[in-house]
Design a protein around this motif. Structure first.
Motif, PDB file in Angstrom:
ATOM      1  N   ILE A  14       0.842  -1.206   0.000  1.00 21.83           N
ATOM      2  CA  ILE A  14       0.000   0.000   0.000  1.00 21.83           C
ATOM      3  C   ILE A  14       0.870   1.247   0.000  1.00 21.83           C
ATOM      4  O   ILE A  14       0.710   2.148  -0.820  1.00 21.83           O
ATOM      5  N   HIS A  48       5.360  -9.170   2.253  1.00 20.51           N
ATOM      6  CA  HIS A  48       5.233  -8.917   0.819  1.00 20.51           C
ATOM      7  C   HIS A  48       6.664  -8.685   0.317  1.00 20.51           C
ATOM      8  O   HIS A  48       7.579  -8.486   1.126  1.00 20.51           O
ATOM      9  N   THR A  82       1.865 -13.062   2.149  1.00 20.84           N
ATOM     10  CA  THR A  82       0.623 -12.544   1.587  1.00 20.84           C
ATOM     11  C   THR A  82       0.130 -13.393   0.422  1.00 20.84           C
ATOM     12  O   THR A  82       0.937 -13.876  -0.376  1.00 20.84           O
ATOM     13  N   THR A  83      -1.211 -13.560   0.318  1.00 26.50           N
ATOM     14  CA  THR A  83      -1.788 -14.010  -0.949  1.00 26.50           C
ATOM     15  C   THR A  83      -2.612 -12.868  -1.555  1.00 26.50           C
ATOM     16  O   THR A  83      -3.239 -13.044  -2.598  1.00 26.50           O
ATOM     17  N   GLY A  84      -2.602 -11.712  -0.875  1.00 26.74           N
ATOM     18  CA  GLY A  84      -3.270 -10.525  -1.417  1.00 26.74           C
ATOM     19  C   GLY A  84      -2.367  -9.840  -2.434  1.00 26.74           C
ATOM     20  O   GLY A  84      -2.834  -9.203  -3.381  1.00 26.74           O
ATOM     21  N   SER A 107      -1.803 -15.071   4.280  1.00 26.50           N
ATOM     22  CA  SER A 107      -3.055 -14.316   4.419  1.00 26.50           C
ATOM     23  C   SER A 107      -4.079 -14.901   3.455  1.00 26.50           C
ATOM     24  O   SER A 107      -3.717 -15.505   2.432  1.00 26.50           O
ATOM     25  N   ASN A 109      -7.749 -13.334   1.975  1.00 25.68           N
ATOM     26  CA  ASN A 109      -8.683 -12.204   2.015  1.00 25.68           C
ATOM     27  C   ASN A 109     -10.099 -12.702   1.755  1.00 25.68           C
ATOM     28  O   ASN A 109     -10.355 -13.407   0.779  1.00 25.68           O
ATOM     29  N   PHE A 115     -10.893  -1.051  -2.861  1.00 16.73           N
ATOM     30  CA  PHE A 115      -9.726  -0.918  -1.973  1.00 16.73           C
ATOM     31  C   PHE A 115      -8.993   0.333  -2.442  1.00 16.73           C
ATOM     32  O   PHE A 115      -8.090   0.277  -3.268  1.00 16.73           O
ATOM     33  N   GLU A 169      -8.253 -12.384   6.481  1.00 11.40           N
ATOM     34  CA  GLU A 169      -8.358 -10.924   6.480  1.00 11.40           C
ATOM     35  C   GLU A 169      -9.822 -10.524   6.281  1.00 11.40           C
ATOM     36  O   GLU A 169     -10.395 -10.767   5.222  1.00 11.40           O
ATOM     37  N   TYR A 171     -12.270  -7.424   6.272  1.00 11.24           N
ATOM     38  CA  TYR A 171     -12.302  -5.958   6.187  1.00 11.24           C
ATOM     39  C   TYR A 171     -13.679  -5.399   6.494  1.00 11.24           C
ATOM     40  O   TYR A 171     -13.888  -4.192   6.442  1.00 11.24           O
ATOM     41  N   ILE A 197     -10.036  -6.021  10.267  1.00 14.39           N
ATOM     42  CA  ILE A 197      -9.313  -4.854   9.719  1.00 14.39           C
ATOM     43  C   ILE A 197     -10.242  -3.645   9.719  1.00 14.39           C
ATOM     44  O   ILE A 197     -11.388  -3.735   9.264  1.00 14.39           O
ATOM     45  N   ILE A 200      -9.747   0.742   6.213  1.00 11.84           N
ATOM     46  CA  ILE A 200      -9.389   0.745   4.786  1.00 11.84           C
ATOM     47  C   ILE A 200     -10.573   1.337   4.026  1.00 11.84           C
ATOM     48  O   ILE A 200     -11.721   0.940   4.276  1.00 11.84           O
ATOM     49  N   LEU A 231      -6.118  -5.299  13.220  1.00 11.28           N
ATOM     50  CA  LEU A 231      -5.226  -4.264  12.693  1.00 11.28           C
ATOM     51  C   LEU A 231      -6.082  -3.093  12.265  1.00 11.28           C
ATOM     52  O   LEU A 231      -7.260  -3.262  11.922  1.00 11.28           O
ATOM     53  N   ARG A 252      -1.967  -6.745  15.294  1.00 15.99           N
ATOM     54  CA  ARG A 252      -1.003  -6.649  14.193  1.00 15.99           C
ATOM     55  C   ARG A 252      -0.596  -5.195  14.031  1.00 15.99           C
ATOM     56  O   ARG A 252      -1.445  -4.307  13.976  1.00 15.99           O
ATOM     57  N   GLU A 256       3.325  -1.850   6.936  1.00 16.06           N
ATOM     58  CA  GLU A 256       2.276  -2.107   5.934  1.00 16.06           C
ATOM     59  C   GLU A 256       0.992  -1.389   6.333  1.00 16.06           C
ATOM     60  O   GLU A 256       0.279  -0.878   5.475  1.00 16.06           O
ATOM     61  N   ASP A 257       0.719  -1.350   7.634  1.00 19.36           N
ATOM     62  CA  ASP A 257      -0.567  -0.837   8.103  1.00 19.36           C
ATOM     63  C   ASP A 257      -0.511   0.647   8.474  1.00 19.36           C
ATOM     64  O   ASP A 257      -1.494   1.364   8.324  1.00 19.36           O
TER      65      ASP A 257
HETATM   66  N1  KMH Z   1      -2.979  -4.708   3.622  1.00 23.35           N
HETATM   67  C1  KMH Z   1      -3.762  -5.117   4.738  1.00 23.35           C
HETATM   68  C2  KMH Z   1      -4.877  -4.188   5.027  1.00 23.35           C
HETATM   69  C3  KMH Z   1      -2.755  -9.279   2.372  1.00 23.35           C
HETATM   70  O1  KMH Z   1      -1.562  -9.080   2.375  1.00 23.35           O
HETATM   71  O2  KMH Z   1      -3.269 -10.319   1.900  1.00 23.35           O
HETATM   72  C4  KMH Z   1      -4.246  -6.507   4.623  1.00 23.35           C
HETATM   73  C5  KMH Z   1      -3.281  -7.520   4.091  1.00 23.35           C
HETATM   74  C6  KMH Z   1      -3.715  -8.266   2.894  1.00 23.35           C
HETATM   75  O3  KMH Z   1      -2.221  -7.693   4.637  1.00 23.35           O
END
Ligand code: KMH
Ligand code: ZN
Length: 302
Positions: A14, A48, A82-84, A107, A109, A115, A169, A171, A197, A200, A231, A252, A256-257
């Motif tokens: 992000i 990530h 992450t799988t995001g 992760s 989601n 987003f 995750e 949201y 979460i 966001i 988070l 968390r 990243e956050d």
């Molecule tokens: N970016 C965070 C709000 C992921 O990596 O899959 C949520 C997150 C998503 O960490």
């Protein structure tokens, strides 16, 4: 009272390099920052990867493999990939590194959503790299795709295939119901590590009553079959993680956050945020879980 698991999300996809000089970019920086976060008390490191040249998010497993072994050799922390991925990646790209690394945790989601992170760049006057501003602007028309079929496919490939457990995750409140549907259909197995979460744009807002609503809903849906963590984005990070601790949850933190450690003050490292939430929780007489304890609480493969 159960010990509190601190997760640290070290770099994410992000924030961009122009927003903070302290954001870890290269594999060496990501490894060092993760090790420091673990030494400060994080039991789980959420990861990530970034392109070492310009800091853009990358799904390239070879970049992940430049920091994952270093973190493993130097800490006992649970690795969570992450799988995001990043906002421009396909689902296949998002799964590339987890499929190679087969980590203890990934992760997952729990719903498709808007987003929008365009506001994260509001204060930036000069951009270090050409990709940053279009990346943020494009999120005003971005759909973060996580269909039920996508979710089930990820569980099949990583959960059932490699024994990976998930950071679910969530949201929004509806994502808890999506997870309950998956539990009911035996797509996922307890104990569920639910990451609520807040803040966001596209998800539920960072208002204290929403935290209580999320916990009440999760209690109703999952009973003793889940482990709750929280988070919150940006300036809400410390207040919401503190509230989570008070309500028996896990937390968390990480760059990243949020890039900040206080009002208008950039965090100089991930460890600084871990140390701060640890201090707050310990002052509240809460105990911090070691990686070994986190593995027991979450029934990880170890
Ligand atoms: N970016 C965070 C709000 C992921 O990596 O899959 C949520 C997150 C998503 O960490
Ligand atoms: Zn992430």
């Amino acid at each position: 009272m159960a010990k509190v698991i601190i997760s640290c999300a070290v770099t994410g996809a992000i924030h961009t390099p122009s927003m903070s000089d302290y954001l870890p970019i290269t594999p060496e920086e990501i490894a060092r920052s993760s090790i420091e976060a673990a030494e400060a008390g994080a039991a789980i490191i959420h990861l990530h990867a970034r392109n070492p040249q310009d800091g853009s998010p990358t799904p390239d497993p070879s970049v992940f493999m430049r920091f994952l072994p270093v973190i493993k050799q130097n800490t006992d922390a649970v690795i969570n990939i992450t799988t995001g991925g990043g906002l421009t990646m396909t689902l296949e790209e998002r799964l590339a590194a987890p499929m190679v690394a087969k980590p203890e945790m990934c992760s997952l989601n729990m719903g498709s959503m808007n987003f929008n992170i365009s506001r994260a760049g509001d204060r930036i006057k000069t951009w270090k790299h050409a990709w940053e501003k279009p990346y943020l602007d494009n999120t005003t028309n971005f759909i973060f795709r996580n269909t039920f079929q996508d979710i089930e496919g990820i569980v099949e490939k990583l959960g059932k295939g490699h024994g990976t457990k998930f950071e679910f995750e969530c949201y929004d409140i509806g994502h808890l119901y999506n997870l309950a549907y998956c539990l009911d259909r035996k797509i996922v197995e307890p104990p569920l590590f639910v990451q609520s979460i807040f803040g966001i744009t596209g998800g539920i807002g960072a208002e204290p009553r929403n935290l209580l609503f999320a916990k009440e809903t999760a209690d109703r849906l999952f009973g003793d079959q889940y482990v709750w963590s929280v988070l919150a984005a940006g300036r809400h990070q410390m207040a919401f993680t503190t509230m989570a601790g008070i309500h028996g949850g896990n937390v968390r933190v990480g760059l990243e956050d949020s890039l900040y450690i206080g009002k208008g003050q950039l965090a100089k490292s991930n460890a600084e945020q871990v140390a701060k939430i640890r201090r707050i929780l310990e002052k509240l007489s809460l105990e911090i879980a070691t990686p070994k304890e986190a593995r027991e609480i979450l029934a990880l493969k170890g």
